[in-house]
Design a protein around this motif. Structure first.
Motif, short mmCIF file in Angstrom:
data_model
loop_
_atom_site.label_atom_id
_atom_site.label_comp_id
_atom_site.label_asym_id
_atom_site.label_seq_id
_atom_site.Cartn_x
_atom_site.Cartn_y
_atom_site.Cartn_z
N ILE A 156 0.82 -1.28 -0.27
CA ILE A 156 0.01 0.00 0.23
C ILE A 156 0.67 1.17 -0.04
CG2 ILE A 156 -1.82 1.28 1.07
CD1 ILE A 156 -2.70 -1.45 0.30
N ALA A 157 0.52 2.09 -0.88
CA ALA A 157 1.35 3.41 -0.99
C ALA A 157 1.34 4.09 0.61
CB ALA A 157 0.63 4.44 -1.96
N GLY A 158 2.44 4.49 0.98
CA GLY A 158 2.71 5.16 2.14
C GLY A 158 2.87 4.31 3.56
N ARG A 159 2.86 2.96 3.16
CA ARG A 159 2.91 1.98 4.25
C ARG A 159 4.37 1.32 4.25
NH1 ARG A 159 -2.76 -1.08 5.00
NH2 ARG A 159 -3.91 0.73 5.43
N PRO A 160 5.18 1.02 5.18
CA PRO A 160 6.35 0.40 5.01
C PRO A 160 6.34 -0.96 4.67
CG PRO A 160 6.00 0.82 7.09
CD PRO A 160 5.17 1.70 6.26
N TRP A 161 7.09 -1.38 3.98
CA TRP A 161 7.37 -2.77 3.57
C TRP A 161 8.86 -3.36 3.81
CZ3 TRP A 161 9.87 -3.96 -0.98
CH2 TRP A 161 9.92 -2.77 -1.92
N ARG A 162 8.90 -4.78 3.71
CA ARG A 162 10.35 -5.30 3.85
C ARG A 162 11.01 -6.05 2.53
NH1 ARG A 162 13.39 -7.21 8.37
NH2 ARG A 162 14.83 -8.72 7.99
N LEU A 163 12.17 -5.50 2.20
CA LEU A 163 12.69 -6.00 0.99
C LEU A 163 13.94 -6.95 1.26
CD1 LEU A 163 13.86 -3.93 -2.19
CD2 LEU A 163 15.41 -5.16 -0.73
N ARG A 164 14.11 -8.26 1.02
CA ARG A 164 15.17 -9.00 1.35
C ARG A 164 16.13 -9.42 -0.02
NH1 ARG A 164 15.77 -15.05 2.84
NH2 ARG A 164 14.00 -15.21 1.87
N VAL A 178 11.09 -0.24 3.30
CA VAL A 178 10.97 0.60 2.06
C VAL A 178 9.50 1.31 2.18
CG1 VAL A 178 10.86 0.92 -0.35
CG2 VAL A 178 12.45 -0.81 0.81
N THR A 179 9.51 2.49 2.00
CA THR A 179 7.98 3.05 1.78
C THR A 179 8.07 3.74 0.50
OG1 THR A 179 7.96 3.63 4.21
CG2 THR A 179 6.43 4.61 2.93
N LEU A 180 7.02 3.48 -0.42
CA LEU A 180 6.68 4.33 -1.53
C LEU A 180 5.62 5.00 -1.46
CD1 LEU A 180 7.57 1.20 -4.05
CD2 LEU A 180 8.86 3.02 -3.51
N LEU A 181 5.53 6.36 -1.97
CA LEU A 181 4.56 7.29 -1.67
C LEU A 181 3.33 7.02 -2.50
CD1 LEU A 181 6.65 10.23 -0.40
CD2 LEU A 181 5.62 8.31 1.16
N VAL A 185 1.91 -1.29 -6.54
CA VAL A 185 1.80 -0.49 -5.19
C VAL A 185 0.25 -0.05 -5.48
CG1 VAL A 185 2.31 1.37 -3.58
CG2 VAL A 185 4.06 0.01 -4.78
N PHE A 186 -0.59 -0.35 -4.44
CA PHE A 186 -1.96 0.10 -4.41
C PHE A 186 -2.20 1.49 -3.41
CE2 PHE A 186 -2.42 -4.40 -5.52
CZ PHE A 186 -3.32 -4.61 -6.32
N GLU A 187 -3.37 2.16 -3.90
CA GLU A 187 -3.80 3.03 -3.00
C GLU A 187 -4.28 2.76 -1.97
OE1 GLU A 187 -5.16 2.42 -5.95
OE2 GLU A 187 -5.18 3.91 -7.40
N ARG A 188 -3.99 3.88 -0.83
CA ARG A 188 -4.37 3.72 0.39
C ARG A 188 -5.93 3.38 0.43
NH1 ARG A 188 -1.32 8.42 4.11
NH2 ARG A 188 0.77 8.30 3.23
N GLU A 189 -6.16 2.44 1.24
CA GLU A 189 -7.69 2.39 1.58
C GLU A 189 -8.49 3.54 2.05
OE1 GLU A 189 -8.99 -2.28 2.08
OE2 GLU A 189 -6.94 -1.84 3.00
#
Length: 490
Positions: A412-420, A459-462, A485-489
């Motif tokens: 989700i755009a604006g939310r952090p996620w983990r890359l490995r 990572v956070t993609l806005l 990456v999806f829009e914020r709900e």
């Protein structure tokens, strides 16, 4: 008339391009062909990123791609394949589907004339057997047309003085299964085929197909809804059922079993489509003519890959290991009688042993599944096989292959996620960047930190969009994967 190979005079010793005289057929993978409505011409698949997000976000966004009862019964189709995929796409559990522009460009630069290349888009929703019949007819017509062109062109006849043109198939993913179906049922076509190059073809299937048919039963929120919409489409598609594992993949603790039509129905699939797919897989497996002539298999390695599954109360749980078997197919066990587990890795979608397809000398490249038809080192290998005179062993793998692991859940755009990143325990010489596929702009360069046996970054993609994540070390080819990456709900 256009000038053929070697016809332009230049000072100095005469020199010609390094080309092949053969007729080349390029066969894409599942979801690798654009699909349009047969009547209106409306694009159904091959969507721009914003349209792709809407398709997965809306309840009815994928309904137009579902296979109808009439289509299942062979009473025509309302959908028409129009071209090989020209835009990157993203589908849950398939880790992104790259377009085929680079592959087609390389092949067209490697043949004597552009007419020697046949891109073969097909309706990947339908069965491998159906598309194999269409490919066999198209390949025969292509070889005959190209041979006639050679016969009518003096410079091309000179190029073919050692031998006449033959067919070469370059097939990515499911395209290798379609090619095997075409050649397995048409012996005369086999005799006219010099070689088949497969790129990440799931000859033994992919456990991810079972996860697709299970939908979002294990997930909540947006990820669960997206997976449910994919499942509602996948359960109607013979093509997806053709990708179910054709090996013992169901972990039952002390035993490992094959999927059955009844088991497929229990996890959300169609038992009739599964039964037809398994019968066809058995035919291909038992028919000696199904061996591909001059087969060169490019197999992705070093990427975290689902290799087996566990099923509990209708829920499918992915497992990143396979099971060791003896010469006669019996399971190898520990001293306590437990089946031995071994992580064989793969290309992120197809585990390595499923992609070899009986080839004598598979070529192992540390690339993601979608990039096997795009990565520079893979394209160099394909070029080498197209132009070879003698056997070509393939490019070296190099030391310490990198693997890339992105979230299975929706981002989700604006939310952090983990890359490995696997294959390294130090970020020295390792780079990572994220590029917007629409603008080709670099939007992030994640700072990598060392884990126990790998590297990671938060990572956070806005902005929503389709992004390409690329990781590379100084001495290895780049590893890439697509991420939607999806829009914020609201």
């Amino acid at each position: 008339m256009r000038e053929a190979v070697g016809s332009i005079w230049q000072p100095g010793a005469p020199r010609s391009r390094d080309v092949t005289q053969d007729a080349v057929v390029v066969v894409p993978g599942i979801m690798g062909s654009e699909l349009v409505d047969g009547e209106s011409g409306r694009l159904l698949w091959g969507l721009k990123p914003a349209m792709l997000r809407r398709a997965f976000s809306r309840t009815d966004g994928l309904e137009a791609l579902q296979v109808t009862e009439a289509e299942r019964e062979g009473k025509g189709t309302r959908v028409r394949p129009s071209a090989l995929l020209r835009l990157p796409a993203w589908v849950p559990l398939l880790n992104g589907i790259e377009p085929y522009h680079e592959l087609l460009t390389m092949v067209r630069d490697t043949v004597a004339w552009p007419e020697a290349v046949l891109p073969f888009p097909y309706d990947w929703r339908l069965s491998v057997e159906h598309n194999g019949r269409l490919l066999a007819d198209a390949a025969r017509r292509h070889l005959e047309a190209w041979t006639a062109t050679v016969g009518a062109t003096p410079d091309l006849r000179a190029l073919c003085e050692d031998r006449m043109p033959q067919l070469v198939f370059v097939a990515h993913s499911m395209g290798g299964l379609v090619t095997r179906a075409a050649l397995g049922r048409h012996g005369d076509l086999r005799a006219d085929t010099r070689t088949v190059i497969t790129l990440g073809t799931p000859f033994l299937g992919s456990a991810n197909a079972a996860l697709m048919l299970n939908g979002g039963r294990r997930s909540g929120g947006l990820s669960g809804r997206v997976l449910d919409r994919l499942q509602a489409l996948a359960v109607t598609l013979p093509g997806v059922h053709d990708l179910l594992p054709d090996y013992r993949c169901v972990d039952e603790g002390l035993e490992v079993s094959r999927l059955t039509p009844e088991a497929v129905a229990g996890i959300g699939g169609d038992p009739d489509l599964a039964r037809a797919a398994m019968a066809f897989q058995l035919t291909m497996r038992s028919d000696g003519s199904a061996a591909l002539p001059g087969h060169r298999a490019v197999v992705g390695v070093a990427q975290p890959t689902v290799q087996s599954i566990r099923v509990e109360n209708g829920l499918v749980y992915p497992q990143h290991w396979a099971f060791k078997a003896g010469e006669h197919g019996d399971l190898k066990r520990t001293v306590h009688g437990i089946p031995q587990r071994l992580d064989r890795w793969g290309d992120g979608t197809v585990y390595r042993d499923a992609a070899s397809g009986g080839a004598d000398r598979p070529v192992y490249l540390p690339l993601q599944h979608g990039a096997l038809g795009k990565g520079d080192v893979a394209l160099r290998y394909v070029h080498g096989v197209l132009t070879e005179d003698d056997g070509y062993a393939g490019p070296p793998m190099g030391p310490g292959e990198l693997g890339l692991d992105l979230p299975d859940e929706c981002v989700i755009a604006g939310r952090p996620w983990r890359l490995r990143i696997t294959g390294r325990d130090s970020p020295v010489t390792v780079t990572c960047e994220i590029v917007n596929t629409e603008t080709e702009a670099r939007v992030a360069g994640p700072r990598l930190s060392a884990g126990e046996n790998d590297l990671f970054a938060t990572v956070t993609l806005l902005q929503p969009g389709l992004y390409r994540v690329q990781a590379q070390a100084a001495e290895t080819p780049a590893v890439t994967q697509l991420l939607l990456v999806f829009e914020r709900e609201p």
